[in-house]
Design a protein around this motif. Sequence first.
Motif, PDB file in Angstrom:
ATOM      1  N   MET A   1       0.905  -1.152  -0.031  1.00 21.40           N
ATOM      2  CA  MET A   1      -0.073  -0.040  -0.193  1.00 21.40           C
ATOM      3  C   MET A   1       0.980   1.386   0.039  1.00 21.40           C
ATOM      4  SD  MET A   1      -2.934   1.385   2.576  1.00 21.40           S
ATOM      5  CE  MET A   1      -4.153   0.080   2.169  1.00 21.40           C
ATOM      6  N   GLU A   2       0.527   2.024  -0.917  1.00 16.96           N
ATOM      7  CA  GLU A   2       1.206   3.326  -0.820  1.00 16.96           C
ATOM      8  C   GLU A   2       0.560   4.505  -0.077  1.00 16.96           C
ATOM      9  OE1 GLU A   2       2.445   6.635  -4.169  1.00 16.96           O
ATOM     10  OE2 GLU A   2       2.139   4.833  -4.896  1.00 16.96           O
ATOM     11  N   THR A   3       1.414   5.174   0.540  1.00 19.78           N
ATOM     12  CA  THR A   3       0.812   6.233   1.610  1.00 19.78           C
ATOM     13  C   THR A   3       1.164   7.552   1.067  1.00 19.78           C
ATOM     14  OG1 THR A   3       1.094   4.919   3.652  1.00 19.78           O
ATOM     15  CG2 THR A   3       0.871   7.170   4.030  1.00 19.78           C
ATOM     16  N   ILE A   4       0.201   8.294   0.998  1.00 26.56           N
ATOM     17  CA  ILE A   4       0.398   9.667   0.661  1.00 26.56           C
ATOM     18  C   ILE A   4      -0.198  10.780   1.536  1.00 26.56           C
ATOM     19  CG2 ILE A   4      -0.416  11.379  -1.285  1.00 26.56           C
ATOM     20  CD1 ILE A   4      -0.825   8.981  -3.198  1.00 26.56           C
ATOM     21  N   TYR A   5       0.731  11.607   1.877  1.00 27.91           N
ATOM     22  CA  TYR A   5       0.334  12.277   2.892  1.00 27.91           C
ATOM     23  C   TYR A   5       0.054  13.883   2.199  1.00 27.91           C
ATOM     24  CZ  TYR A   5       2.398   9.367   6.407  1.00 27.91           C
ATOM     25  OH  TYR A   5       2.426   8.252   7.185  1.00 27.91           O
ATOM     26  N   ALA A   6      -1.182  14.181   2.594  1.00 24.88           N
ATOM     27  CA  ALA A   6      -1.750  15.463   1.824  1.00 24.88           C
ATOM     28  C   ALA A   6      -0.762  16.715   2.223  1.00 24.88           C
ATOM     29  CB  ALA A   6      -2.959  15.806   2.265  1.00 24.88           C
ATOM     30  N   ALA A  27      -1.332  12.800  -7.658  1.00 27.13           N
ATOM     31  CA  ALA A  27      -0.469  11.460  -6.929  1.00 27.13           C
ATOM     32  C   ALA A  27      -1.383  10.363  -6.732  1.00 27.13           C
ATOM     33  CB  ALA A  27      -0.116  12.061  -5.589  1.00 27.13           C
ATOM     34  N   ILE A  28      -2.687  10.598  -6.314  1.00 31.89           N
ATOM     35  CA  ILE A  28      -3.457   9.603  -6.126  1.00 31.89           C
ATOM     36  C   ILE A  28      -3.872   8.662  -7.603  1.00 31.89           C
ATOM     37  CG2 ILE A  28      -5.920   8.831  -5.380  1.00 31.89           C
ATOM     38  CD1 ILE A  28      -6.020  11.288  -3.500  1.00 31.89           C
ATOM     39  N   LYS A  29      -3.893   9.637  -8.518  1.00 34.33           N
ATOM     40  CA  LYS A  29      -4.230   8.978  -9.837  1.00 34.33           C
ATOM     41  C   LYS A  29      -2.912   8.136 -10.401  1.00 34.33           C
ATOM     42  CE  LYS A  29      -4.911  10.771 -14.243  1.00 34.33           C
ATOM     43  NZ  LYS A  29      -5.319  11.790 -15.281  1.00 34.33           N
ATOM     44  N   ASN A  30      -2.057   8.510 -10.072  1.00 33.14           N
ATOM     45  CA  ASN A  30      -0.755   7.697 -10.396  1.00 33.14           C
ATOM     46  C   ASN A  30      -0.590   6.479  -9.676  1.00 33.14           C
ATOM     47  OD1 ASN A  30       0.305   9.835 -12.225  1.00 33.14           O
ATOM     48  ND2 ASN A  30       1.480  10.727 -10.894  1.00 33.14           N
ATOM     49  N   GLU A  35      -1.785   0.631 -10.202  1.00 29.63           N
ATOM     50  CA  GLU A  35      -2.659  -0.577  -9.531  1.00 29.63           C
ATOM     51  C   GLU A  35      -2.326  -0.998  -8.067  1.00 29.63           C
ATOM     52  OE1 GLU A  35      -3.324  -4.085 -12.258  1.00 29.63           O
ATOM     53  OE2 GLU A  35      -3.864  -2.624 -13.615  1.00 29.63           O
ATOM     54  N   ARG A  36      -1.839   0.159  -7.417  1.00 31.89           N
ATOM     55  CA  ARG A  36      -1.765  -0.035  -6.044  1.00 31.89           C
ATOM     56  C   ARG A  36      -2.829   0.489  -5.063  1.00 31.89           C
ATOM     57  NH1 ARG A  36       3.624   2.429  -8.041  1.00 31.89           N
ATOM     58  NH2 ARG A  36       2.666   4.450  -7.349  1.00 31.89           N
ATOM     59  N   MET A  37      -2.733  -0.247  -3.936  1.00 32.65           N
ATOM     60  CA  MET A  37      -3.732   0.362  -2.851  1.00 32.65           C
ATOM     61  C   MET A  37      -3.133   1.731  -2.482  1.00 32.65           C
ATOM     62  SD  MET A  37      -5.992  -1.888  -2.247  1.00 32.65           S
ATOM     63  CE  MET A  37      -6.590  -1.293  -0.699  1.00 32.65           C
ATOM     64  N   VAL A  38      -3.954   2.846  -2.079  1.00 35.42           N
ATOM     65  CA  VAL A  38      -3.491   3.861  -1.715  1.00 35.42           C
ATOM     66  C   VAL A  38      -4.113   4.747  -0.362  1.00 35.42           C
ATOM     67  CG1 VAL A  38      -3.340   6.345  -2.377  1.00 35.42           C
ATOM     68  CG2 VAL A  38      -3.689   4.626  -4.070  1.00 35.42           C
ATOM     69  N   LEU A  39      -3.314   4.689   0.498  1.00 34.05           N
ATOM     70  CA  LEU A  39      -3.737   5.336   1.846  1.00 34.05           C
ATOM     71  C   LEU A  39      -3.538   6.835   2.009  1.00 34.05           C
ATOM     72  CD1 LEU A  39      -4.508   5.247   4.941  1.00 34.05           C
ATOM     73  CD2 LEU A  39      -2.198   4.984   5.389  1.00 34.05           C
TER      74      LEU A  39
END
Length: 117
Positions: A1-6, A27-30, A35-39
Amino acid sequence: METIYASEIVGCRFCVSSEDGQKLYSAIKNAMHAERMVLVSFKNATEISSAFLDAAIGQLYNGEFSEKELKERIVLQDLSEEDLFILKRVILRSKYFCLDPQRADVAMCELLGEEND
């Protein structure tokens, strides 16, 4: 899972402009295209506007990804109750617009007291 911090994407704790929302959306779209899960974490974000959420999250409902795919692969966390309320309205508005853009335009014009051309 990829974590993205706003707040890291924006570069500060104020997530308010639609331009900054566009950065988070990208970033979310990429991650989705990879095909990764996104947090998506809003930790350290002290101000979050509907304009930001509309650009960052609402835009995901433009039809590129199915609603099912979005629900299964994106987790949003660290939002206050108030921000969750705003987010729910943003998502509802986005889904409504995507289903029938012309009707959504007419409704918005009526709400604002403007004529629809």
